[in-house]
Scaffold this motif. Sequence first.
Motif, PDB file in Angstrom:
ATOM      1  N   PHE A  25     -37.340 -47.177  15.433  1.00  0.00           N
ATOM      2  CA  PHE A  25     -37.218 -46.253  14.515  1.00  0.00           C
ATOM      3  C   PHE A  25     -36.029 -46.584  13.713  1.00  0.00           C
ATOM      4  O   PHE A  25     -35.824 -46.065  12.558  1.00  0.00           O
ATOM      5  CB  PHE A  25     -37.326 -44.537  15.204  1.00  0.00           C
ATOM      6  CG  PHE A  25     -38.385 -44.178  15.356  1.00  0.00           C
ATOM      7  CD1 PHE A  25     -39.508 -44.290  14.511  1.00  0.00           C
ATOM      8  CD2 PHE A  25     -38.837 -43.667  16.610  1.00  0.00           C
ATOM      9  CE1 PHE A  25     -40.669 -43.659  14.715  1.00  0.00           C
ATOM     10  CE2 PHE A  25     -39.850 -43.175  17.154  1.00  0.00           C
ATOM     11  CZ  PHE A  25     -41.055 -43.177  16.126  1.00  0.00           C
ATOM     12  N   GLU A  28     -36.741 -49.093  10.593  1.00  0.00           N
ATOM     13  CA  GLU A  28     -37.854 -49.084   9.849  1.00  0.00           C
ATOM     14  C   GLU A  28     -37.301 -49.423   8.350  1.00  0.00           C
ATOM     15  O   GLU A  28     -36.263 -49.251   7.983  1.00  0.00           O
ATOM     16  CB  GLU A  28     -38.329 -47.605   9.967  1.00  0.00           C
ATOM     17  CG  GLU A  28     -39.304 -47.383  11.064  1.00  0.00           C
ATOM     18  CD  GLU A  28     -39.662 -45.816  11.231  1.00  0.00           C
ATOM     19  OE1 GLU A  28     -40.885 -45.795  11.624  1.00  0.00           O
ATOM     20  OE2 GLU A  28     -39.217 -44.998  10.652  1.00  0.00           O
ATOM     21  N   VAL A  32     -40.544 -46.614   4.226  1.00  0.00           N
ATOM     22  CA  VAL A  32     -41.197 -45.786   5.412  1.00  0.00           C
ATOM     23  C   VAL A  32     -40.113 -44.530   5.353  1.00  0.00           C
ATOM     24  O   VAL A  32     -40.404 -43.137   5.823  1.00  0.00           O
ATOM     25  CB  VAL A  32     -41.353 -46.376   6.835  1.00  0.00           C
ATOM     26  CG1 VAL A  32     -41.690 -45.709   7.641  1.00  0.00           C
ATOM     27  CG2 VAL A  32     -42.441 -47.617   6.616  1.00  0.00           C
ATOM     28  N   ILE A  33     -38.695 -44.831   5.445  1.00  0.00           N
ATOM     29  CA  ILE A  33     -37.766 -43.730   5.685  1.00  0.00           C
ATOM     30  C   ILE A  33     -38.122 -42.696   4.575  1.00  0.00           C
ATOM     31  O   ILE A  33     -38.113 -41.741   4.763  1.00  0.00           O
ATOM     32  CB  ILE A  33     -36.639 -44.428   5.850  1.00  0.00           C
ATOM     33  CG1 ILE A  33     -36.344 -45.013   7.212  1.00  0.00           C
ATOM     34  CG2 ILE A  33     -35.465 -43.178   5.607  1.00  0.00           C
ATOM     35  CD1 ILE A  33     -35.124 -45.900   7.282  1.00  0.00           C
ATOM     36  N   ASN A  36     -41.128 -40.828   4.921  1.00  0.00           N
ATOM     37  CA  ASN A  36     -41.014 -39.836   6.261  1.00  0.00           C
ATOM     38  C   ASN A  36     -39.983 -38.552   5.651  1.00  0.00           C
ATOM     39  O   ASN A  36     -40.290 -37.422   6.319  1.00  0.00           O
ATOM     40  CB  ASN A  36     -40.525 -40.339   7.392  1.00  0.00           C
ATOM     41  CG  ASN A  36     -41.616 -41.139   7.911  1.00  0.00           C
ATOM     42  OD1 ASN A  36     -42.954 -40.829   7.562  1.00  0.00           O
ATOM     43  ND2 ASN A  36     -41.524 -42.087   8.800  1.00  0.00           N
ATOM     44  N   GLU A  37     -38.918 -38.803   4.908  1.00  0.00           N
ATOM     45  CA  GLU A  37     -38.262 -37.868   4.360  1.00  0.00           C
ATOM     46  C   GLU A  37     -38.755 -36.528   3.530  1.00  0.00           C
ATOM     47  O   GLU A  37     -38.289 -35.471   3.385  1.00  0.00           O
ATOM     48  CB  GLU A  37     -36.890 -38.252   3.691  1.00  0.00           C
ATOM     49  CG  GLU A  37     -36.156 -39.034   4.633  1.00  0.00           C
ATOM     50  CD  GLU A  37     -34.871 -39.755   3.927  1.00  0.00           C
ATOM     51  OE1 GLU A  37     -34.838 -39.839   2.848  1.00  0.00           O
ATOM     52  OE2 GLU A  37     -34.044 -40.175   4.761  1.00  0.00           O
ATOM     53  N   ASN A  91     -46.929 -38.979   8.781  1.00  0.00           N
ATOM     54  CA  ASN A  91     -45.662 -39.908   8.774  1.00  0.00           C
ATOM     55  C   ASN A  91     -46.181 -41.280   8.682  1.00  0.00           C
ATOM     56  O   ASN A  91     -47.384 -41.685   8.963  1.00  0.00           O
ATOM     57  CB  ASN A  91     -44.975 -39.522  10.042  1.00  0.00           C
ATOM     58  CG  ASN A  91     -45.791 -39.932  11.371  1.00  0.00           C
ATOM     59  OD1 ASN A  91     -46.898 -40.398  11.313  1.00  0.00           O
ATOM     60  ND2 ASN A  91     -45.133 -39.645  12.568  1.00  0.00           N
ATOM     61  N   ALA A  92     -45.128 -42.212   8.080  1.00  0.00           N
ATOM     62  CA  ALA A  92     -45.701 -43.323   7.797  1.00  0.00           C
ATOM     63  C   ALA A  92     -44.891 -44.269   9.122  1.00  0.00           C
ATOM     64  O   ALA A  92     -43.794 -43.865   9.651  1.00  0.00           O
ATOM     65  CB  ALA A  92     -45.221 -43.917   6.555  1.00  0.00           C
ATOM     66  N   SER A  93     -45.234 -45.494   9.073  1.00  0.00           N
ATOM     67  CA  SER A  93     -44.502 -46.521  10.136  1.00  0.00           C
ATOM     68  C   SER A  93     -45.002 -47.941   9.627  1.00  0.00           C
ATOM     69  O   SER A  93     -45.652 -48.074   8.939  1.00  0.00           O
ATOM     70  CB  SER A  93     -45.272 -46.300  11.673  1.00  0.00           C
ATOM     71  OG  SER A  93     -46.550 -46.531  11.602  1.00  0.00           O
TER      72      SER A  93
END
Length: 126
Positions: A25, A28, A32-33, A36-37, A91-93
């Motif tokens: 995590f 990332e 992606v961050i 997810n924010e 969420n993304a990854s």
Amino acid sequence: MNLKTIFKRLILLDFSLFVLVIIGFSFESEVVIKFNEIIPMPDFFILIAVIWLLAYFVNLLLLYKFKSIGKQMYLFMYIIGFVLALLGGPNASDPWMYVLDGIEMSIAGALLVLLYFTPIKKEFNK
């Protein structure tokens, strides 16, 4: 190879992958961050997830030592993990995190099969 040895190695691999995912995590990508924010998680959900994670690690230790409570607890933790994933929202990854997560899920399925459908289940009755 002995079934107990395979079972213990799967537990160690599951633990290792969980640690890798947690460490991952921090690596990332910015895309992606930022994604997810957009959808923040409530603080209570993060607290529940941390408690679940600690209980999961304890459960892996119980499984490794063939404690009878570990068998029932693993199924319970598995189901709660699914519920938490559903409640966590989108969420993304990164692709490599996605692959690690898929491998971890496969190992969890293999552990469930070993726990309930192989002679290893008798080790937990002692």
